[in-house]
Motif scaffolding. Structure first.
Motif, PDB file in Angstrom:
ATOM      1  N   PHE A  15       0.827  -1.207   0.000  1.00 22.98           N
ATOM      2  CA  PHE A  15       0.000   0.000   0.000  1.00 22.98           C
ATOM      3  C   PHE A  15       0.861   1.257   0.000  1.00 22.98           C
ATOM      4  O   PHE A  15       0.647   2.173  -0.794  1.00 22.98           O
ATOM      5  CB  PHE A  15      -0.931   0.006   1.217  1.00 22.98           C
ATOM      6  CG  PHE A  15      -1.607   1.328   1.444  1.00 22.98           C
ATOM      7  CD1 PHE A  15      -2.578   1.800   0.571  1.00 22.98           C
ATOM      8  CD2 PHE A  15      -1.256   2.120   2.531  1.00 22.98           C
ATOM      9  CE1 PHE A  15      -3.185   3.034   0.763  1.00 22.98           C
ATOM     10  CE2 PHE A  15      -1.866   3.348   2.745  1.00 22.98           C
ATOM     11  CZ  PHE A  15      -2.829   3.810   1.855  1.00 22.98           C
ATOM     12  N   ALA A  16       1.846   1.307   0.887  1.00 21.27           N
ATOM     13  CA  ALA A  16       2.708   2.484   0.956  1.00 21.27           C
ATOM     14  C   ALA A  16       3.457   2.690  -0.352  1.00 21.27           C
ATOM     15  O   ALA A  16       3.650   3.826  -0.802  1.00 21.27           O
ATOM     16  CB  ALA A  16       3.689   2.348   2.114  1.00 21.27           C
ATOM     17  N   THR A  17       3.856   1.594  -0.993  1.00 23.09           N
ATOM     18  CA  THR A  17       4.518   1.689  -2.300  1.00 23.09           C
ATOM     19  C   THR A  17       3.588   2.327  -3.319  1.00 23.09           C
ATOM     20  O   THR A  17       4.001   3.211  -4.102  1.00 23.09           O
ATOM     21  CB  THR A  17       4.947   0.301  -2.790  1.00 23.09           C
ATOM     22  OG1 THR A  17       5.864  -0.279  -1.849  1.00 23.09           O
ATOM     23  CG2 THR A  17       5.609   0.372  -4.151  1.00 23.09           C
ATOM     24  N   ALA A  18       2.333   1.907  -3.339  1.00 23.43           N
ATOM     25  CA  ALA A  18       1.357   2.466  -4.279  1.00 23.43           C
ATOM     26  C   ALA A  18       1.133   3.953  -4.032  1.00 23.43           C
ATOM     27  O   ALA A  18       1.002   4.742  -4.975  1.00 23.43           O
ATOM     28  CB  ALA A  18       0.036   1.702  -4.180  1.00 23.43           C
ATOM     29  N   ASP A  29      12.131   3.103  -6.180  1.00 19.59           N
ATOM     30  CA  ASP A  29      12.299   4.097  -5.118  1.00 19.59           C
ATOM     31  C   ASP A  29      11.103   4.092  -4.173  1.00 19.59           C
ATOM     32  O   ASP A  29      11.258   4.213  -2.952  1.00 19.59           O
ATOM     33  CB  ASP A  29      12.482   5.493  -5.720  1.00 19.59           C
ATOM     34  CG  ASP A  29      13.814   5.653  -6.431  1.00 19.59           C
ATOM     35  OD1 ASP A  29      14.661   4.743  -6.332  1.00 19.59           O
ATOM     36  OD2 ASP A  29      14.012   6.693  -7.090  1.00 19.59           O
ATOM     37  N   ALA A  30       9.910   3.967  -4.755  1.00 14.25           N
ATOM     38  CA  ALA A  30       8.693   3.922  -3.941  1.00 14.25           C
ATOM     39  C   ALA A  30       8.727   2.715  -3.009  1.00 14.25           C
ATOM     40  O   ALA A  30       8.344   2.801  -1.831  1.00 14.25           O
ATOM     41  CB  ALA A  30       7.459   3.872  -4.836  1.00 14.25           C
ATOM     42  N   ARG A  31       9.198   1.597  -3.523  1.00 11.54           N
ATOM     43  CA  ARG A  31       9.270   0.374  -2.713  1.00 11.54           C
ATOM     44  C   ARG A  31      10.270   0.538  -1.578  1.00 11.54           C
ATOM     45  O   ARG A  31      10.002   0.132  -0.436  1.00 11.54           O
ATOM     46  CB  ARG A  31       9.679  -0.799  -3.607  1.00 11.54           C
ATOM     47  CG  ARG A  31       9.619  -2.161  -2.931  1.00 11.54           C
ATOM     48  CD  ARG A  31       8.191  -2.638  -2.839  1.00 11.54           C
ATOM     49  NE  ARG A  31       8.092  -3.964  -2.237  1.00 11.54           N
ATOM     50  CZ  ARG A  31       6.945  -4.558  -1.952  1.00 11.54           C
ATOM     51  NH1 ARG A  31       5.804  -3.957  -2.213  1.00 11.54           N
ATOM     52  NH2 ARG A  31       6.926  -5.756  -1.413  1.00 11.54           N
ATOM     53  N   LEU A  32      11.411   1.136  -1.875  1.00 14.82           N
ATOM     54  CA  LEU A  32      12.419   1.367  -0.844  1.00 14.82           C
ATOM     55  C   LEU A  32      11.875   2.276   0.257  1.00 14.82           C
ATOM     56  O   LEU A  32      11.995   1.978   1.454  1.00 14.82           O
ATOM     57  CB  LEU A  32      13.672   1.986  -1.458  1.00 14.82           C
ATOM     58  CG  LEU A  32      14.695   2.526  -0.462  1.00 14.82           C
ATOM     59  CD1 LEU A  32      15.378   1.390   0.280  1.00 14.82           C
ATOM     60  CD2 LEU A  32      15.721   3.412  -1.146  1.00 14.82           C
ATOM     61  N   ALA A  33      11.285   3.409  -0.147  1.00 12.66           N
ATOM     62  CA  ALA A  33      10.763   4.360   0.837  1.00 12.66           C
ATOM     63  C   ALA A  33       9.660   3.725   1.681  1.00 12.66           C
ATOM     64  O   ALA A  33       9.571   3.959   2.894  1.00 12.66           O
ATOM     65  CB  ALA A  33      10.245   5.608   0.126  1.00 12.66           C
ATOM     66  N   ALA A  34       8.830   2.908   1.043  1.00 10.14           N
ATOM     67  CA  ALA A  34       7.771   2.209   1.777  1.00 10.14           C
ATOM     68  C   ALA A  34       8.364   1.218   2.766  1.00 10.14           C
ATOM     69  O   ALA A  34       7.904   1.093   3.909  1.00 10.14           O
ATOM     70  CB  ALA A  34       6.848   1.487   0.801  1.00 10.14           C
ATOM     71  N   ASP A  35       9.393   0.521   2.343  1.00  9.39           N
ATOM     72  CA  ASP A  35      10.004  -0.484   3.209  1.00  9.39           C
ATOM     73  C   ASP A  35      10.610   0.140   4.460  1.00  9.39           C
ATOM     74  O   ASP A  35      10.540  -0.444   5.546  1.00  9.39           O
ATOM     75  CB  ASP A  35      11.084  -1.246   2.441  1.00  9.39           C
ATOM     76  CG  ASP A  35      11.610  -2.444   3.209  1.00  9.39           C
ATOM     77  OD1 ASP A  35      10.786  -3.301   3.601  1.00  9.39           O
ATOM     78  OD2 ASP A  35      12.826  -2.529   3.431  1.00  9.39           O
ATOM     79  N   THR A  36      11.183   1.338   4.331  1.00 14.69           N
ATOM     80  CA  THR A  36      11.767   1.989   5.507  1.00 14.69           C
ATOM     81  C   THR A  36      10.697   2.272   6.564  1.00 14.69           C
ATOM     82  O   THR A  36      10.967   2.146   7.768  1.00 14.69           O
ATOM     83  CB  THR A  36      12.478   3.297   5.143  1.00 14.69           C
ATOM     84  OG1 THR A  36      11.540   4.258   4.647  1.00 14.69           O
ATOM     85  CG2 THR A  36      13.564   3.072   4.093  1.00 14.69           C
ATOM     86  N   LEU A  37       9.500   2.649   6.130  1.00 14.27           N
ATOM     87  CA  LEU A  37       8.420   2.928   7.070  1.00 14.27           C
ATOM     88  C   LEU A  37       7.917   1.649   7.743  1.00 14.27           C
ATOM     89  O   LEU A  37       7.775   1.589   8.969  1.00 14.27           O
ATOM     90  CB  LEU A  37       7.257   3.608   6.345  1.00 14.27           C
ATOM     91  CG  LEU A  37       7.480   5.036   5.833  1.00 14.27           C
ATOM     92  CD1 LEU A  37       6.237   5.523   5.107  1.00 14.27           C
ATOM     93  CD2 LEU A  37       7.819   5.968   6.983  1.00 14.27           C
ATOM     94  N   MET A  51       2.857   5.911  10.217  1.00  9.36           N
ATOM     95  CA  MET A  51       2.263   7.149  10.714  1.00  9.36           C
ATOM     96  C   MET A  51       2.759   8.352   9.913  1.00  9.36           C
ATOM     97  O   MET A  51       2.053   9.345   9.752  1.00  9.36           O
ATOM     98  CB  MET A  51       2.620   7.327  12.190  1.00  9.36           C
ATOM     99  CG  MET A  51       2.066   8.580  12.841  1.00  9.36           C
ATOM    100  SD  MET A  51       2.679   8.843  14.526  1.00  9.36           S
ATOM    101  CE  MET A  51       4.270   9.604  14.186  1.00  9.36           C
ATOM    102  N   ARG A  52       3.980   8.250   9.380  1.00  3.46           N
ATOM    103  CA  ARG A  52       4.598   9.366   8.671  1.00  3.46           C
ATOM    104  C   ARG A  52       4.294   9.386   7.168  1.00  3.46           C
ATOM    105  O   ARG A  52       4.710  10.314   6.477  1.00  3.46           O
ATOM    106  CB  ARG A  52       6.119   9.313   8.850  1.00  3.46           C
ATOM    107  CG  ARG A  52       6.565   9.621  10.276  1.00  3.46           C
ATOM    108  CD  ARG A  52       8.063   9.441  10.451  1.00  3.46           C
ATOM    109  NE  ARG A  52       8.474   9.849  11.795  1.00  3.46           N
ATOM    110  CZ  ARG A  52       9.071  11.009  12.072  1.00  3.46           C
ATOM    111  NH1 ARG A  52       9.343  11.853  11.095  1.00  3.46           N
ATOM    112  NH2 ARG A  52       9.400  11.307  13.312  1.00  3.46           N
ATOM    113  N   LEU A  53       3.601   8.381   6.664  1.00  2.61           N
ATOM    114  CA  LEU A  53       3.379   8.281   5.224  1.00  2.61           C
ATOM    115  C   LEU A  53       2.680   9.509   4.656  1.00  2.61           C
ATOM    116  O   LEU A  53       3.060  10.024   3.601  1.00  2.61           O
ATOM    117  CB  LEU A  53       2.573   7.017   4.907  1.00  2.61           C
ATOM    118  CG  LEU A  53       2.267   6.756   3.425  1.00  2.61           C
ATOM    119  CD1 LEU A  53       3.537   6.646   2.603  1.00  2.61           C
ATOM    120  CD2 LEU A  53       1.428   5.485   3.275  1.00  2.61           C
TER     121      LEU A  53
END
Length: 364
Positions: A15-18, A29-37, A51-53
């Motif tokens: 979801f965060a990746t999307a 990049d979206a997948r990486l940023a999502a994974d960090t969260l 919470m920060r998304l």
């Protein structure tokens, strides 16, 4: 989400990746940023999790963070490099810096990458652990938007300026430290506000300089340093390393992820040391195991069940939460449901329909 209100980390990451991809970020990049969260949530650090998304997404949509990172190396001097992030996503830029520092360390024994014009990157340990996995010891510092006052003052001019160390530990999970220089990470005050809970005395003072347990007053006031003047001094030195040395913004020139009006100007410094340049990795790992055994063998103080080493609790949380699922605060779920509506990613929400409908009514 299951009947006991737990959500799969994998579905939450999808979801965060999307959401990130909806802003124009490349899929990787979206997948990486999502994974960090999601990884922060798995470690038990919800203050830096999904919470920060919505905060990061707001900055991407406003254009103060560029969804397509276009970093440029302005210095390339063997073991040392300076990278201009040109307002890209902090997580994407820092992962690039970490990989490059690891490569330089493998070639030279040590790799140092200073990063300027970046943004908030979430948990520092996400990136130092990248190096630990490659048989290296790593240090990462960053500056941050003002949250505390210089020791003796009561005006925000100093950031929390977190830093992290990580190293492999043989048969154990890596030893890793990730701390801010305030009594508590500011995100934990935001989390307390979100949950409607008081904060402990000693975390912050209000705008009048008085102690407070109200997270709303704390956010309007000043977060206190850890260890009094020592925490303040360490924080200033981290700003020197992260902001001054890198050529980025510093002090009051840095802005954080809590607003969407100004570029971050955040600076970082990544130092990676190849263990094999110091001693055989197998020998290092054996010595780390001895150190951990020594720590755990001491008699326990009253009220304690065990001694843990830095990073051990996060490793346990990660294993448990991957197996059982994550429990998110209601306000976070409401926020994610609202964010999905705004970004057209409702079909990717990892919650049951009944939960989505309930939180839609709250958001509305």
């Amino acid at each position: 989400m299951t009947s006991n209100n737990l959500v799969s980390g994998d579905r939450l990451r999808d979801f965060a990746t999307a959401v990130y991809a909806s802003t124009g970020m490349p899929q990787a990049d979206a997948r990486l940023a999502a994974d960090t969260l999601v990884q922060a949530d798995l470690w038990g650090h919800q203050s830096h999790g999904v919470m920060r998304l919505s905060w990061y997404t707001a900055r991407l949509r406003a254009g103060v963070v560029k969804p397509v990172a276009e970093p440029e190396f302005v210095t390339d001097a063997g073991a040392v490099a300076v990278l201009d992030g040109r307002d890209g996503m902090g997580q994407v830029l820092t992962a690039l810096a970490a990989r490059d520092a690891i490569r330089r360390a493998k070639a030279h024994g040590v790799g140092v990458v200073a990063l300027r014009n970046s943004n908030h990157f979430g948990t520092a340990m996400y990136f130092t652990l990248m190096a630990a996995a490659e048989g290296c010891v790593a240090f990462l510092s960053t500056n941050a938007s003002p949250a505390m006052a210089p020791w003796g003052g009561r005006e925000k001019t100093v950031g929390t300026n977190p830093w992290s160390w990580a190293a492999p530990a043989g048969r154990h999970a890596p030893m890793v430290l990730d701390i801010a220089n305030t009594a508590v990470a500011r995100g934990k005050i935001y989390l307390a506000r979100q949950k409607g809970l008081p904060i402990p005395t000693g975390w912050a003072i209000n705008a009048d300089g008085e102690p407070t347990t109200d997270p709303v007053e704390a956010l309007r006031g000043v977060t206190l340093p850890m260890a009094e003047h020592k925490g303040y001094a360490i924080s200033v030195m981290m700003d020197m390393l992260s902001g001054i040395l890198s050529g980025s913004q510093f002090g009051k020139g840095v802005t954080g992820p809590y607003q969407a009006e100004h570029p971050g100007g955040v600076g970082h410094l990544m130092i990676v040391m190849n263990i094999e340049a110091f001693q055989p990795l197998q020998e290092f790992n054996g010595r780390m195991e001895e150190l951990i055994s020594e720590l755990k063998s001491v008699p326990l103080a009253k009220g304690f069940d065990e001694v843990v080493y830095p990073g051990e609790l996060e490793a346990r949380n990660d294993a448990r939460n991957r197996r059982a699922g994550l429990r998110l605060p209601d306000d976070t779920i409401t926020d994610l449901v609202d964010l999905a509506r705004k970004t057209g990613t409702e079909s990717m929400l990892p919650f049951d329909r009944a939960i989505i409908e309930a939180h839609q009514s709250v958001a509305g």
